[in-house]
Write an enzyme that holds these catalytic residues in place. Structure first.
Site, PDB file in Angstrom:
ATOM      1  N   ALA A  33       0.841  -1.198   0.000  1.00  0.00           N
ATOM      2  CA  ALA A  33       0.000   0.000   0.000  1.00  0.00           C
ATOM      3  C   ALA A  33       0.878   1.252   0.000  1.00  0.00           C
ATOM      4  CB  ALA A  33      -0.917  -0.003   1.216  1.00  0.00           C
ATOM      5  N   ASN A  34       0.247   2.413   0.023  1.00  0.00           N
ATOM      6  CA  ASN A  34       0.986   3.669   0.203  1.00  0.00           C
ATOM      7  C   ASN A  34       0.164   4.606   1.080  1.00  0.00           C
ATOM      8  OD1 ASN A  34      -0.664   5.577  -1.512  1.00  0.00           O
ATOM      9  ND2 ASN A  34      -0.130   4.060  -3.068  1.00  0.00           N
ATOM     10  N   ARG A  35       0.708   5.766   1.406  1.00  0.00           N
ATOM     11  CA  ARG A  35       0.110   6.632   2.426  1.00  0.00           C
ATOM     12  C   ARG A  35      -0.966   7.577   1.898  1.00  0.00           C
ATOM     13  NH1 ARG A  35       2.862   5.964   7.068  1.00  0.00           N
ATOM     14  NH2 ARG A  35       5.055   5.361   6.912  1.00  0.00           N
ATOM     15  N   SER A  36      -1.393   7.453   0.657  1.00  0.00           N
ATOM     16  CA  SER A  36      -2.425   8.357   0.152  1.00  0.00           C
ATOM     17  C   SER A  36      -3.705   8.237   0.987  1.00  0.00           C
ATOM     18  CB  SER A  36      -2.741   8.009  -1.309  1.00  0.00           C
ATOM     19  OG  SER A  36      -3.895   8.697  -1.724  1.00  0.00           O
ATOM     20  N   ALA A  99      -3.070   7.618  -6.121  1.00  0.00           N
ATOM     21  CA  ALA A  99      -1.670   7.204  -5.966  1.00  0.00           C
ATOM     22  C   ALA A  99      -1.629   5.709  -6.270  1.00  0.00           C
ATOM     23  CB  ALA A  99      -1.190   7.501  -4.555  1.00  0.00           C
TER      24      ALA A  99
END
Ligand code: CTP
Ligand code: CA
Length: 225
Positions: A33-36, A99
């Site tokens: 995952a990512n922090r968006s 993102a």
């Protein structure tokens, strides 16, 4: 008074927005995952709907309420997002704020990967995800106005200009994420178009959304004349 200025300025237009991160499964319980947070994309969808557009919002996994008047489709992975975007076309305007994870696990295990007690770590190989923006740019159903976002920590404008041409977008909203932006409430952006670069003052994500929707509405008006 943004609401006044924007009043129905996008009436009759279909605006497609992608927002949030994507989650790329490793096994049934783990993902990349990512922090968006999805906040900027949701704010843009809300502003476009407030301006009278029909809005389709393709959202990755986020914890946000659907803005009033917005049709929302929830997806997990980049490949699901691509399918949902293709299903939502045609659109007059597309704003790709998501993102999207650049890579996914090359193989997804059907069962939870277990430690075998030997101390050896499992291999994790990656595969590149489809570039949704690039694929929409090349599509026969390409929207008249195709806008990408680029989160950059350095050489913000130069990277955004390169992305605009490489991906075939009309505009890139270059987002300076060198500070604490991911998940925060304010953004410093530069609008990169074929005719140059506008540096916008740092402002809350809601104001970035309204300013962008205003720019989109006046662009659509000019095209019609
Ligand atoms: N994007 C997309 N599909 C991808 C990756 C990115 O549609 N697989 C879109 C994003 O939604 C955004 C734009 O492309 O509108 C730019 O994303 P960004 O991650 O900045 O660009 P990349 O080409 O992935 O380059 P980088 O190596 O800087 O991540
Ligand atoms: Ca990327």
């Amino acid at each position: 008074d943004f609401a006044g200025e924007n009043h129905r300025s996008l009436h009759g237009r279909h605006v497609l927005v992608t927002a949030g991160p994507t989650h790329e499964p490793i096994d049934p319980v783990r993902y990349i995952a990512n922090r968006s947070s999805g906040k900027q994309g949701f704010a843009i969808a809300a502003a476009a709907a407030a301006a009278g557009a029909r809005v389709t919002l393709v959202a990755g996994p986020v914890h946000l309420e659907t803005p009033p008047g917005v049709d929302r489709y929830d997806v997990e992975s980049a490949r699901e997002m691509l399918d949902a975007v293709n299903g939502a076309l045609p659109a007059d305007v597309a704003i790709m704020v998501a993102a999207v994870a650049d890579w996914r696990a090359a193989d997804t295990a059907g069962q939870k990967i277990k430690k075998d007690g030997s101390g050896e770590v499992p291999p994790l190989s990656l595969a590149e995800n489809p570039d949704i923006l690039k694929s929409v740019a090349a599509s026969p159903a390409r929207p008249h106005l195709l806008i990408g976002f680029a989160a950059e920590t350095h050489d913000v404008v130069a990277h955004a200009q390169a992305k605009r041409t490489r991906k075939g977008a009309d505009w890139i909203v270059a987002n300076d994420v060198s500070g604490d932006v991911m998940g925060g409430d304010a953004n410093t952006v530069h609008l990169v178009t074929a005719s140059g670069v506008e540096d916008w003052q740092p402002m809350p994500k809601g104001e970035v959304a309204h300013a962008l929707v205003e720019r989109i509405a006046s662009h659509c008006m000019k095209e019609e004349r």
